[in-house]
Design a protein around this motif. Structure first.
Motif, PDB file in Angstrom:
ATOM      1  N   LEU A   1       0.907  -1.283  -0.041  1.00 22.26           N
ATOM      2  CA  LEU A   1       0.061   0.112  -0.013  1.00 22.26           C
ATOM      3  C   LEU A   1       0.809   1.255  -0.026  1.00 22.26           C
ATOM      4  N   THR A   2       0.460   2.474  -0.651  1.00 21.37           N
ATOM      5  CA  THR A   2       1.080   3.391  -0.699  1.00 21.37           C
ATOM      6  C   THR A   2       0.744   4.139   0.614  1.00 21.37           C
ATOM      7  N   PRO A   3       1.557   5.162   0.904  1.00 21.57           N
ATOM      8  CA  PRO A   3       1.495   5.857   2.046  1.00 21.57           C
ATOM      9  C   PRO A   3       0.200   6.580   2.186  1.00 21.57           C
ATOM     10  N   THR A   4      -0.609   7.053   0.928  1.00 21.76           N
ATOM     11  CA  THR A   4      -1.717   7.800   0.788  1.00 21.76           C
ATOM     12  C   THR A   4      -2.736   6.515   0.996  1.00 21.76           C
ATOM     13  N   GLU A   5      -2.946   5.485   0.759  1.00 20.25           N
ATOM     14  CA  GLU A   5      -3.743   4.580   1.095  1.00 20.25           C
ATOM     15  C   GLU A   5      -3.792   4.001   2.504  1.00 20.25           C
ATOM     16  N   LEU A   6      -2.508   3.936   2.993  1.00 19.11           N
ATOM     17  CA  LEU A   6      -2.407   3.760   4.313  1.00 19.11           C
ATOM     18  C   LEU A   6      -3.476   4.681   5.231  1.00 19.11           C
ATOM     19  N   ASP A   7      -3.056   6.093   4.837  1.00 21.76           N
ATOM     20  CA  ASP A   7      -3.951   7.127   5.227  1.00 21.76           C
ATOM     21  C   ASP A   7      -5.311   6.932   5.325  1.00 21.76           C
ATOM     22  N   ASP A   8      -5.679   6.558   4.065  1.00 23.30           N
ATOM     23  CA  ASP A   8      -7.029   6.400   3.769  1.00 23.30           C
ATOM     24  C   ASP A   8      -7.694   5.205   4.586  1.00 23.30           C
ATOM     25  N   ILE A   9      -7.016   4.273   4.937  1.00 22.83           N
ATOM     26  CA  ILE A   9      -7.738   2.868   5.829  1.00 22.83           C
ATOM     27  C   ILE A   9      -7.774   3.366   7.251  1.00 22.83           C
ATOM     28  N   VAL A  10      -6.461   4.226   7.379  1.00 24.87           N
ATOM     29  CA  VAL A  10      -6.732   4.783   8.912  1.00 24.87           C
ATOM     30  C   VAL A  10      -7.786   5.750   9.117  1.00 24.87           C
ATOM     31  N   GLY A  11      -8.092   6.655   8.320  1.00 24.24           N
ATOM     32  CA  GLY A  11      -9.016   7.565   8.037  1.00 24.24           C
ATOM     33  C   GLY A  11     -10.353   6.844   8.060  1.00 24.24           C
ATOM     34  N   TYR A  12     -10.384   5.590   7.573  1.00 23.39           N
ATOM     35  CA  TYR A  12     -11.915   4.997   7.553  1.00 23.39           C
ATOM     36  C   TYR A  12     -12.219   4.453   9.018  1.00 23.39           C
ATOM     37  N   LEU A  13     -11.282   3.763   9.514  1.00 23.33           N
ATOM     38  CA  LEU A  13     -11.358   3.391  10.926  1.00 23.33           C
ATOM     39  C   LEU A  13     -11.624   4.359  11.772  1.00 23.33           C
ATOM     40  N   VAL A  14     -10.828   5.723  11.621  1.00 21.81           N
ATOM     41  CA  VAL A  14     -11.256   6.787  12.667  1.00 21.81           C
ATOM     42  C   VAL A  14     -12.714   7.230  12.370  1.00 21.81           C
ATOM     43  N   SER A  15     -13.092   7.277  10.957  1.00 19.20           N
ATOM     44  CA  SER A  15     -14.460   7.661  10.729  1.00 19.20           C
ATOM     45  C   SER A  15     -15.525   6.848  11.361  1.00 19.20           C
ATOM     46  N   VAL A  16     -15.314   5.368  11.257  1.00 17.95           N
ATOM     47  CA  VAL A  16     -16.180   4.518  12.031  1.00 17.95           C
ATOM     48  C   VAL A  16     -16.468   4.814  13.334  1.00 17.95           C
ATOM     49  N   ALA A  17     -15.410   4.658  13.845  1.00 14.66           N
ATOM     50  CA  ALA A  17     -15.412   4.714  15.497  1.00 14.66           C
ATOM     51  C   ALA A  17     -16.005   6.150  15.728  1.00 14.66           C
ATOM     52  N   SER A  18     -15.616   7.204  15.151  1.00 13.90           N
ATOM     53  CA  SER A  18     -16.238   8.506  15.269  1.00 13.90           C
ATOM     54  C   SER A  18     -17.855   8.473  15.155  1.00 13.90           C
ATOM     55  N   ASN A  19     -18.349   7.786  14.222  1.00  9.65           N
ATOM     56  CA  ASN A  19     -19.682   7.743  13.851  1.00  9.65           C
ATOM     57  C   ASN A  19     -20.418   7.084  14.834  1.00  9.65           C
ATOM     58  N   ALA A  20     -19.794   5.957  15.498  1.00  7.71           N
ATOM     59  CA  ALA A  20     -20.420   5.129  16.565  1.00  7.71           C
ATOM     60  C   ALA A  20     -20.533   5.792  17.800  1.00  7.71           C
ATOM     61  N   MET A  21     -19.550   6.717  17.850  1.00  4.75           N
ATOM     62  CA  MET A  21     -19.750   7.685  19.165  1.00  4.75           C
ATOM     63  C   MET A  21     -20.729   8.814  19.224  1.00  4.75           C
TER      64      MET A  21
END
Length: 262
Positions: A235-255
């Protein structure tokens, strides 16, 4: 219990000249650390990441997403029946400084932005990166790995990224094994429990299997790691950031509360 005591440090300069504001702020920072150590660390730890009597208030998303005013309200009033006392006796100036110091322990002075593009991250998670083969989010995905629906609640984006790149951090020590049975069958699975007489395995479909050790001919590390160890190359650095962003977004929505989601 949400907070037991946060620590405090001034985050605004006192007007003055000839370097006095910087010296005054430095002294307040020292005082803040001392007060935090004496008042707060017993519940939340010196780094605010939790201790025996209090939760993590440094990286816990539920706390990080509170506004400064919400944190001040908690400090003024406490939280009834949770063990979180009120600290109104400190006065508003110190309570505001308390919030400022908590923000420094959280590694930020304001809310951290979500890295990358969460929508691209979702596509990667369930597609090219193949995270969903093992991990589940909101009921969708695999069973063999941990459920990541709330994973990002307790970790900063940089910590999540490091966990993806460091297999031992991400798996928590879990490893896949190859089990050969006496009848010749071979299973790749994760050992979930073991005693002197039995072995409990979980296969990639999420099913649990209880075997008597008399049925097992051999157990050895699998040639396939439970989690790929080459995401830094795949994965490229940008793709890694995208996956991290998705995980953060999921947790944020759950809260978010139901009212906020509407």
């Amino acid at each position: 219990m949400l907070l037991c005591a946060g620590g405090w440090a001034a985050h605004a300069q006192i007007p003055g000249q000839n370097g006095k504001p910087d010296r005054a702020r430095s002294q307040r920072d020292v005082t803040a650390r001392q007060i935090f150590a004496g008042t707060c660390a017993g519940c939340h730890g010196l780094d605010a990441r939790g201790a025996e009597r209090g939760p993590n208030i440094a990286t816990r998303a539920e706390v990080r997403r509170l506004t400064d005013e919400e944190l001040l309200r908690i400090l003024r009033n406490g939280i009834f029946l949770t063990g979180m006392p009120n600290f109104s006796a400190l006065g508003d100036a110190k309570l505001q400084a308390l919030v400022g110091y908590l923000r420094t322990l959280q590694g930020r002075s304001d809310a951290l932005p979500i890295p990358g593009d969460p929508r691209r991250g979702a596509a990667l998670f369930f597609g090219q990166a193949q995270c969903s083969q093992c991990h589940m989010i909101n009921g969708r995905g695999g069973f063999i790995g941990s459920d990541l629906s709330a994973y990002a609640e307790n970790f900063l984006p940089g910590e999540i990224r490091r966990a993806i790149l460091n297999v031992s951090d991400a798996t928590g020590g879990a490893s896949q094994v190859q089990v050969t049975l006496v009848d010749g069958r071979v299973w790749d699975a994760v050992v979930r429990n073991e005693d002197n007489f039995s072995l409990q395995l979980q296969s990639s479909d999420g099913a649990f299997h209880l075997l008597q050790k008399s049925e097992v001919a051999a157990v050895k590390p699998s040639s396939r790691p439970i989690m790929p160890d080459d995401y830094g190359q795949r994965l490229t650095p940008t793709e890694l950031d995208d996956i991290v962003g998705y995980l953060v977004s999921v947790a944020s929505n759950a809260m978010q509360s139901p009212a906020q989601k509407q």
